[in-house]
Structures are given as structure tokens and as C-alpha cells.
Design an enzyme around this catalytic site. Structure first.
Site, PDB file in Angstrom:
ATOM      1  N   LYS A   3      72.356 -50.527  47.045  1.00 58.15           N
ATOM      2  CA  LYS A   3      71.392 -49.627  47.290  1.00 58.15           C
ATOM      3  C   LYS A   3      72.086 -48.326  47.360  1.00 58.15           C
ATOM      4  O   LYS A   3      71.787 -47.232  46.929  1.00 58.15           O
ATOM      5  CB  LYS A   3      70.613 -49.691  48.626  1.00 58.15           C
ATOM      6  CG  LYS A   3      69.359 -49.216  48.582  1.00 58.15           C
ATOM      7  CD  LYS A   3      68.281 -50.436  48.196  1.00 58.15           C
ATOM      8  CE  LYS A   3      68.363 -50.613  46.562  1.00 58.15           C
ATOM      9  NZ  LYS A   3      67.560 -51.785  46.106  1.00 58.15           N
ATOM     10  N   TRP A  36      63.654 -43.664  28.335  1.00 61.86           N
ATOM     11  CA  TRP A  36      64.899 -44.060  28.681  1.00 61.86           C
ATOM     12  C   TRP A  36      65.694 -44.336  27.530  1.00 61.86           C
ATOM     13  O   TRP A  36      65.280 -45.272  26.802  1.00 61.86           O
ATOM     14  CB  TRP A  36      64.717 -45.274  29.929  1.00 61.86           C
ATOM     15  CG  TRP A  36      66.181 -45.524  30.564  1.00 61.86           C
ATOM     16  CD1 TRP A  36      66.696 -45.041  31.544  1.00 61.86           C
ATOM     17  CD2 TRP A  36      67.022 -46.579  29.890  1.00 61.86           C
ATOM     18  NE1 TRP A  36      67.774 -45.911  31.627  1.00 61.86           N
ATOM     19  CE2 TRP A  36      68.108 -46.685  31.037  1.00 61.86           C
ATOM     20  CE3 TRP A  36      67.225 -47.327  28.834  1.00 61.86           C
ATOM     21  CZ2 TRP A  36      68.996 -47.424  30.792  1.00 61.86           C
ATOM     22  CZ3 TRP A  36      68.250 -48.377  28.706  1.00 61.86           C
ATOM     23  CH2 TRP A  36      69.226 -48.352  29.567  1.00 61.86           C
ATOM     24  N   ARG A  51      59.678 -44.752  34.905  1.00 63.09           N
ATOM     25  CA  ARG A  51      60.045 -45.769  34.010  1.00 63.09           C
ATOM     26  C   ARG A  51      61.273 -45.175  33.057  1.00 63.09           C
ATOM     27  O   ARG A  51      61.525 -45.999  32.313  1.00 63.09           O
ATOM     28  CB  ARG A  51      58.973 -46.226  33.424  1.00 63.09           C
ATOM     29  CG  ARG A  51      57.792 -46.932  34.220  1.00 63.09           C
ATOM     30  CD  ARG A  51      56.540 -47.224  33.315  1.00 63.09           C
ATOM     31  NE  ARG A  51      56.706 -48.288  32.531  1.00 63.09           N
ATOM     32  CZ  ARG A  51      56.782 -49.553  33.100  1.00 63.09           C
ATOM     33  NH1 ARG A  51      56.316 -49.697  34.096  1.00 63.09           N
ATOM     34  NH2 ARG A  51      56.782 -50.348  32.070  1.00 63.09           N
ATOM     35  N   HIS A  54      92.030 -61.653  51.732  1.00 64.41           N
ATOM     36  CA  HIS A  54      92.664 -62.176  50.571  1.00 64.41           C
ATOM     37  C   HIS A  54      92.854 -61.157  49.272  1.00 64.41           C
ATOM     38  O   HIS A  54      92.918 -61.440  48.293  1.00 64.41           O
ATOM     39  CB  HIS A  54      91.755 -63.367  49.979  1.00 64.41           C
ATOM     40  CG  HIS A  54      91.847 -64.511  51.041  1.00 64.41           C
ATOM     41  ND1 HIS A  54      92.840 -65.314  51.219  1.00 64.41           N
ATOM     42  CD2 HIS A  54      90.552 -65.208  51.898  1.00 64.41           C
ATOM     43  CE1 HIS A  54      92.651 -66.320  52.223  1.00 64.41           C
ATOM     44  NE2 HIS A  54      91.351 -66.137  52.333  1.00 64.41           N
ATOM     45  N   GLU A  69      73.393 -46.923  43.943  1.00 65.43           N
ATOM     46  CA  GLU A  69      72.391 -46.663  43.085  1.00 65.43           C
ATOM     47  C   GLU A  69      71.841 -45.467  43.194  1.00 65.43           C
ATOM     48  O   GLU A  69      71.611 -44.604  42.046  1.00 65.43           O
ATOM     49  CB  GLU A  69      71.528 -47.871  43.357  1.00 65.43           C
ATOM     50  CG  GLU A  69      70.304 -47.858  42.353  1.00 65.43           C
ATOM     51  CD  GLU A  69      69.361 -48.712  42.697  1.00 65.43           C
ATOM     52  OE1 GLU A  69      68.365 -49.129  41.667  1.00 65.43           O
ATOM     53  OE2 GLU A  69      69.193 -49.478  43.695  1.00 65.43           O
ATOM     54  N   LYS A  88      63.154 -47.882  36.175  1.00 64.25           N
ATOM     55  CA  LYS A  88      62.453 -48.676  36.995  1.00 64.25           C
ATOM     56  C   LYS A  88      62.413 -50.210  36.457  1.00 64.25           C
ATOM     57  O   LYS A  88      63.038 -51.071  36.904  1.00 64.25           O
ATOM     58  CB  LYS A  88      61.065 -48.302  37.325  1.00 64.25           C
ATOM     59  CG  LYS A  88      60.550 -49.448  38.325  1.00 64.25           C
ATOM     60  CD  LYS A  88      61.087 -49.232  39.782  1.00 64.25           C
ATOM     61  CE  LYS A  88      60.585 -49.956  40.885  1.00 64.25           C
ATOM     62  NZ  LYS A  88      61.336 -50.512  41.989  1.00 64.25           N
ATOM     63  N   ASN A 139      57.627 -48.302  23.444  1.00 66.84           N
ATOM     64  CA  ASN A 139      58.579 -48.975  24.344  1.00 66.84           C
ATOM     65  C   ASN A 139      59.103 -50.385  23.719  1.00 66.84           C
ATOM     66  O   ASN A 139      58.272 -50.940  23.358  1.00 66.84           O
ATOM     67  CB  ASN A 139      57.931 -49.286  25.557  1.00 66.84           C
ATOM     68  CG  ASN A 139      57.416 -48.061  26.317  1.00 66.84           C
ATOM     69  OD1 ASN A 139      57.725 -46.926  26.256  1.00 66.84           O
ATOM     70  ND2 ASN A 139      56.464 -48.284  27.486  1.00 66.84           N
ATOM     71  N   GLY A 140      60.353 -50.606  24.144  1.00 62.52           N
ATOM     72  CA  GLY A 140      60.972 -51.843  23.487  1.00 62.52           C
ATOM     73  C   GLY A 140      61.922 -51.610  22.423  1.00 62.52           C
ATOM     74  O   GLY A 140      62.626 -50.647  22.325  1.00 62.52           O
ATOM     75  N   CYS A 169      60.727 -46.675  29.800  1.00 67.96           N
ATOM     76  CA  CYS A 169      60.010 -45.504  28.882  1.00 67.96           C
ATOM     77  C   CYS A 169      58.574 -45.842  29.387  1.00 67.96           C
ATOM     78  O   CYS A 169      58.015 -46.857  29.808  1.00 67.96           O
ATOM     79  CB  CYS A 169      59.963 -45.930  27.333  1.00 67.96           C
ATOM     80  SG  CYS A 169      61.713 -45.597  26.887  1.00 67.96           S
ATOM     81  N   GLU A 187      73.608 -56.133  48.751  1.00 70.74           N
ATOM     82  CA  GLU A 187      72.320 -55.591  48.324  1.00 70.74           C
ATOM     83  C   GLU A 187      72.416 -54.052  49.203  1.00 70.74           C
ATOM     84  O   GLU A 187      72.073 -53.244  48.606  1.00 70.74           O
ATOM     85  CB  GLU A 187      71.049 -56.023  49.046  1.00 70.74           C
ATOM     86  CG  GLU A 187      69.608 -55.019  49.253  1.00 70.74           C
ATOM     87  CD  GLU A 187      69.115 -54.667  47.659  1.00 70.74           C
ATOM     88  OE1 GLU A 187      69.837 -55.210  46.944  1.00 70.74           O
ATOM     89  OE2 GLU A 187      68.209 -53.946  47.995  1.00 70.74           O
TER      90      GLU A 187
HETATM   91  C1  AGP Z   1      66.987 -52.280  42.432  1.00 74.00           C
HETATM   92  O1  AGP Z   1      67.242 -51.401  43.650  1.00 74.00           O
HETATM   93  C2  AGP Z   1      67.331 -51.857  41.096  1.00 74.00           C
HETATM   94  N1  AGP Z   1      66.727 -50.687  40.939  1.00 74.00           N
HETATM   95  C3  AGP Z   1      67.448 -53.061  40.193  1.00 74.00           C
HETATM   96  O2  AGP Z   1      68.651 -53.799  40.538  1.00 74.00           O
HETATM   97  C4  AGP Z   1      66.411 -53.932  40.148  1.00 74.00           C
HETATM   98  O3  AGP Z   1      66.215 -54.751  41.195  1.00 74.00           O
HETATM   99  C5  AGP Z   1      66.524 -54.786  38.741  1.00 74.00           C
HETATM  100  O4  AGP Z   1      66.520 -53.991  37.679  1.00 74.00           O
HETATM  101  C6  AGP Z   1      65.555 -55.921  38.832  1.00 74.00           C
HETATM  102  O5  AGP Z   1      64.023 -55.543  38.424  1.00 74.00           O
HETATM  103  P1  AGP Z   1      62.797 -56.503  38.661  1.00 74.00           P
HETATM  104  O6  AGP Z   1      62.796 -57.023  40.032  1.00 74.00           O
HETATM  105  O7  AGP Z   1      61.769 -55.406  38.260  1.00 74.00           O
HETATM  106  O8  AGP Z   1      62.979 -57.630  37.583  1.00 74.00           O
END
Ligand code: AGP
Length: 607
Positions: free
Chosen positions: A486, A73, A27, A505, A489, A602, A99-100, A2, A482
Site C-alpha cells: 500500500k 492505460w 481504469r 538472515h 503503490e 484499477k 479495451n484488451g 482503460c 500488504e
Molecule cells: C491493490 O492495492 C492493487 N491495486 C492491486 O495489487 C490489485 O489488488 C490487483 O491488481 C488485483 O486486482 P483484483 O483484486 O481486481 O483482481
């Protein structure tokens, strides 16, 4: 998660609010809204959808010089016009953006409903608007009404509050969710992130948790929840305005992938000591004696930060020979972990706001543990909560998917491992080897980025599958994780990561021509083992895209992307770079909203 903006000054607020929301859309982007104080009361416009939908919905006569805005969000209630912020009280005198999470929202709702309040949304935020209104009696200043309302609230918040009857001010408050004031010439700005402010001012004031501010066109006053005035000096935003633009790239993500050589240089800058073959990390706040007493390292982060932590753990074990392990902060915080005095805890976060990571840090500190932060955002909640740490200096990361911050995090761990190693058993020769390897990384990354066109073609070809398998062995396994993260996501293609050693396995049963494998095949001591695994996949008609230092035999693979060879400990970082481009171009080929993938945001500031 947000975004909040607010404006007070001589100009029309709406233009700034809409532009600011656009900047903060990364955000949260399921609904957006604005409210301005105008003659005759508040004007509110809010819609389900993107900020562009809001801009189209705002009527031409929506004028006012004091206003607040929000991009959401969803946490409480589906994305809808009604659940979008700002929320107002029954008489539409008070408007709130938030926000929160208000944890006792249900109890407060019940109390307010018993007093006859009719709710128009499913959100926790709406209770705040009714509470502020309930405290806004005749002659009561808005800041006092907000303080009284917050006194009833349990939870986290960054808020901005507007009162139609006191349009000469906006009241803001922070507890766990950032609020930044921007100082202009006879005008003031507010945002949850400097990204919305840098075009208007570089002079900012960050509120601390538990603080409020009354913001007027000619200045601001900060105070605590018990009305004690506190003095806050403005600071200057470091980053150039251009850092917040796409700079001609089609997406922020592509720009951030290409910014990695520069980001790595900044993370390394001034920290390598060639003479003693070590790294200098001034912010650790731990001397060599304290570091030597550390017996274990526990790394905590979420999502990509957790995977970067896995690479970090590997580096620390290899270079310093100290047992190190990475765990999702979101799990750690709920399992009553054992906190030990001789363990060093390291919290990893790009944003410095991730609530699960922050909660893990707070839990460790409550139990007497020592926590370092590996954080990108200077002055963020996690950075402030930690006892010391390493700032990444990677620059603002706007795209939801982390790339340059991920890479810089691994670099920060390499520096930490080198520093640790050189006060333990790492030889000067090995120290020099790592220093030289680190210095060469920016050029190595540039070399990989030159293969962009070839990777784009392969991505388009491989994106046309329902799923993909990513495999790597020991150092390569976090890279596989990772890479899979990616891809899923941003392209929504299902991707599964497995240690190459574990394939036989179980998951080998999945291998077929329809489930291609991305295999990490570094030229290291495990090369033969990896080649055997490729053979096992090929024997089941699986297609293979290898990421390697040397092209394996043609019968073992379908395609291969070559990366420059670094030191074995640093290779994972380079093997990851083609996977970023692979995910990016797969998402582009599938027509995805690359910078704002569905259901995500984000900074994850909720539990
Ligand atoms: C990364 O591509 C993601 N969007 C997500 O996993 C992110 O790394 C995670 O939410 C942690 O965010 P931060 O590094 O701001 O704590």
C-alpha cells in the site's frame, strides 16, 4: 484497465462522454479521446493526459448525437495524442475504442500495410479500425463489417465502433473485457463499467463473451459472432449513485477506508450461524461430503488479492487444519501447475476482471479442477468462470489501491475457514469464539479509524524517508506485505516486507536511522519473539513504529499505534487498518495523486 463510453440519443453526446470518462478514469489515465458522428463525417479529439485535459481540448463546435469515448492505460505504444483512442481508418469513416489486447496485431498490421494502409499510431487497436473499414463495402451493415473484422482477430476485446455513414447506430462487442448497455428513455448508453451509467439509468444489460450488440437510440439487439440473435434481459444496478461519489472525502481512498465497518457488516450479513457456531455460504455449490473430501486449498490472486489470500490460507490452516497456500495467479498460470482433484482452488479478485487470475481459473478448469471465486464485482468474468464462490458485497471500489475489498476478502476467508473448520475438527467453543470475534470487527475498525489524526501526523514524519521496512511474524507477515504494498503503490516510497524471523538472515544489514521499520507486534504466543526482534533493530539504531495491542517498553520503539485485541486468528485484519491510513497520509504528505497512482490502473486486464 482503460474505460469505454458511448452514447446515442437526442442529446449532445459529448457531455455524457466526458462525464462518463471522468467516472471511469480510475481504469486508466494516461490519455483520453472522444469521437462523434457529425454532418460531414467524424469529429475526433484525443490528447495525452487526463480527461480534464481532453475536456479543455474539445472544441466548442464538437457536436453530434452519436459518440464514443475512451480513457487509456498504455499497452502498445507510449501515452501520446496519436496512440490515444478512438482510432480511425484512413478515410476517417470508422472510429473504434477498445479495451484488451489484439494478439495477432503485428500480422494484421503487415497484411494491411501490404494493401497500402498507412498507420498513424503504434497501437494494436488501430488495426481494428482499418479492418472494419475494409469490410464496410457499399450497402454493408456496420454490424456485419464488425463481425467480419472480429473474425480475423485473436485476442481480448471490449469495443465500441462508430461509422460516419451509419450514425443511427453504435456496434459494440465483448470478448474478455466488459461491455454494459444502459437503457434510457429514447436514448442508450454504453460503458465498460456501470460506474459511468448509474447517473443516467439503473437498467443495464451485460454482454457475454462472444456477443455483439447494435445499439440505437430506441433500443438494442444482441447477437453472436455468427449472427444468431440472442435475448438479453435488463437487470437493475444494486448500488446507489452515492456509492460512486467521494461523499465529501478528499479522495475515494479515504472514503473507502472509512467505509470498511459497513463493508464488513455486508460481507457477514446473513452468513453467521450462532446456534451451530458456523457460517452459511450458499454460493459454494459444494455439500458437506464434498468439502470433507478436500485435502488441500490453493488460493490464487494478484497483488493485494494475493496477500489477502495469504491471510486466508492462514485462517483455513488454523481453523480447519487443512493445508492451504496462496500463490500469485500471474505466476501460477505460466508454470504448468499440477491440478489435483482433492484440492480446492480459490480465485480472489475485487474487480473479477484481472486477466492473470482469469487465465489461472481457466487453466485449472481445463485440467478438471474445481474453483471457487472470492469476488467483489457481481457477474464479472472471474465470478462467472468459477464453479461457485463468495461475493464480498463490499460495494464499488474506485480508488486504485484496494482497502475495503481487501478487508472484506479476509472476512470471506474467515467465513470459509469457519465453515470448513466446523465440518472438520473445530470445536463448537472455538466456532463461537470466531463468530463473536467476527461480529465485533466493525466496531473494532471504527475504534482504529478514530486514531486517524495521530496516524496522519506519524505518516507525515515517516514519509520523509527514502524507504521503510515492514516486518511481521507468521500471521503478521501477510499484513507486513500488504502494508508495504500500500505504501509503495500510492506514496512511491520504497517499502520492503520481511518475516520478522528472517531479518537476521540478511536484511538486518539495511537497518539504520534512515530506514525505519513498521513492526507488527500482536499480543499473541509469539510476542516475546517479536520483542526480541525489536531489540535487535534498536541495537542497530533503527527507528521503529510498532502496531500492537500493548505498548512495548519505551526503549524498544519510537512510536506505537494500538489496535483493539480480537481473536488471534482475526488480529491480522485489524493490524492492517492503521497501515492503510499510514500509506494514505504518507501519499497526501508527499503530494501524490492518491486515487490514481502513476503507472497503475484499477483493473489489470492485460497479461
Ligand atoms: C491493490 O492495492 C492493487 N491495486 C492491486 O495489487 C490489485 O489488488 C490487483 O491488481 C488485483 O486486482 P483484483 O483484486 O481486481 O483482481
Amino acid at each position: 484497465m482503460c474505460g469505454i463510453v458511448a452514447y446515442i440519443g437526442p442529446k449532445d453526446a459529448t457531455a455524457f462522454l466526458l462525464e462518463g470518462l471522468q467516472r471511469l478514469e480510475y481504469r486508466g489515465y494516461d490519455s483520453a479521446g472522444v469521437a462523434v458522428a457529425a454532418k460531414g463525417g467524424l469529429k475526433v479529439c484525443k490528447v495525452k493526459g487526463r480527461v480534464a485535459d481532453l475536456a479543455a481540448a474539445v472544441p466548442a463546435r464538437f457536436k453530434g448525437t452519436t459518440g464514443i469515448g475512451h480513457t487509456r492505460w498504455a499497452t502498445h505504444g507510449v501515452p501520446s495524442d496519436a496512440n490515444a483512442h478512438p482510432h480511425t481508418d484512413v478515410s476517417e469513416r470508422i472510429a473504434v475504442v477498445h479495451n484488451g489486447i489484439i494478439e495477432n496485431a503485428d500480422q494484421l498490421r503487415a497484411l494491411l500495410a501490404a494493401d497500402g494502409v498507412v498507420f498513424t499510431s503504434e497501437t494494436d487497436t488501430e488495426v481494428l479500425a482499418h479492418l472494419v473499414a475494409a469490410h464496410s463495402g457499399e450497402g454493408v451493415e456496420l454490424e456485419d463489417a464488425v463481425r467480419a473484422a472480429l473474425g480475423q482477430v485473436v485476442g481480448t476485446y471490449g469495443i465500441a465502433v462508430l461509422d460516419a455513414q451509419q450514425p443511427d447506430r453504435i456496434v459494440v462487442a465483448r470478448n474478455g473485457s466488459p461491455i454494459v448497455l444502459g437503457l434510457g428513455e429514447k436514448e442508450m448508453f454504453v460503458a465498460s463499467d456501470v460506474a459511468a451509467l448509474v447517473r443516467y439509468t439503473r437498467q443495464v444489460v451485460h454482454l457475454e463473451d462472444g456477443e455483439l450488440a447494435t445499439v440505437r437510440a430506441d433500443g438494442f439487439r444482441t447477437f453472436t459472432e455468427d449472427a444468431r440473435t440472442v435475448t438479453r434481459q435488463p437487470s437493475t444496478v444494486d448500488w446507489e449513485v452515492a456509492s460512486y461519489d467521494t461523499a465529501g472525502y478528499q479522495h475515494y481512498l479515504l472514503k473507502e477506508i472509512h467505509e470498511q465497518p459497513g463493508a464488513v457488516e455486508r460481507t457477514l450479513s446473513g452468513r453467521l450461524d450462532e446456534r451451530f457456531a458456523t457460517a452459511h455460504l450458499g454460493g459454494l455449490n459444494l455439500d458437506a461430503r464434498e468439502l470433507r473430501e478436500i485435502r488441500r486449498v490453493k488460493i490464487l490472486g494478484c497483488g493485494s488479492a494475493y496477500y489477502a489470500g495469504e491471510m486466508g490460507a492462514q485462517l483455513i490452516e488454523e481453523l480447519a487444519r487443512i493445508p492451504a497456500h496462496s500463490e500469485p495467479a500471474s505466476e501460477f498460470r505460466y508454470r504448468n501447475p499440477v491440478i489435483e482433484a482433492d484440492t480446492l482452488y480459490v480465485a480472489v479478485s475485487q474487480s473479477g476482471e484481472t486477466y492473470d487470475t482469469l487465465a489461472a481459473v481457466q487453466e485449472i478448469k481445463r485440467k478438471g479442477g474445481r474453483v471457487l471465486g472470492v469476488v467483489n464485482t457481481v457477474g464479472s468474468a472471474i465470478a462467472r468462470e468459477c464453479d461457485g464462490g463468495i461475493y464480498l458485497h463490499a460495494g464499488p471500489e474506485i480508488s486504485v489501491a484496494s482497502t475495503k475489498a481487501f478487508t472484506s476478502t479476509v472476512i470471506a476467508f474467515a467465513l470459509l475457514a469457519l465453515h470448513f473448520g466446523r465440518i472438520h475438527d473445530l470445536s463448537p467453543a472455538d466456532g463461537r469464539r470466531i463468530v463473536a470475534g467476527l461480529k465485533a470487527l466493525p466496531d473494532h475498525i471504527r475504534e482504529i479509524l478514530k486514531q486517524e489524526e495521530q496516524i496522519a501526523e506519524l505518516a507525515a514524519e515517516y514519509a520523509d524517508n527514502a524507504g521503510m521496512m515492514f516486518i511481521g511474524r507468521t500471521r503478521g507477515y501477510p499484513v507486513a506485505r500488504e502494508g508495504a504494498q500500500k505504501l509503495k503503490e500510492i506514496s512511491y516510497v520504497h517499502a520492503e516486507a520481511y518475516p520478522a524471523s528472517e531479518l537476521k538472515h540478511g536484511p538486518l544489514a539495511l537497518i539504520s536511522p534512515e530506514l525505519p521499520t513498521v513492526a507488527l507486534v500482536p499480543d499473541d504466543e509469539l510476542l516475546d519473539k517479536n520483542l526480541t526482534t525489536l531489540g535487535e533493530i534498536k541495537a542497530r539504531s533503527g527507528r521503529i513504529l510498532a502496531i500492537a495491542h500493548r505498548t512495548p517498553e519505551a526503549k524498544l520503539i519510537d512510536h506505537c499505534l494500538l489496535v483493539p485485541k480480537s481473536e488471534p486468528e482475526l488480529d491480522p485484519l485489524l493490524l492492517n487498518i492503521p497501515l492503510q491510513l499510514l500509506a494514505y497520509y504518507a501519499a497526501v504528505a508527499l503530494g501524490r495523486d492518491v486515487d490514481k497512482p502513476r503507472n497503475l490502473a484499477k483493473s489489470v486486464t492485460v497479461e
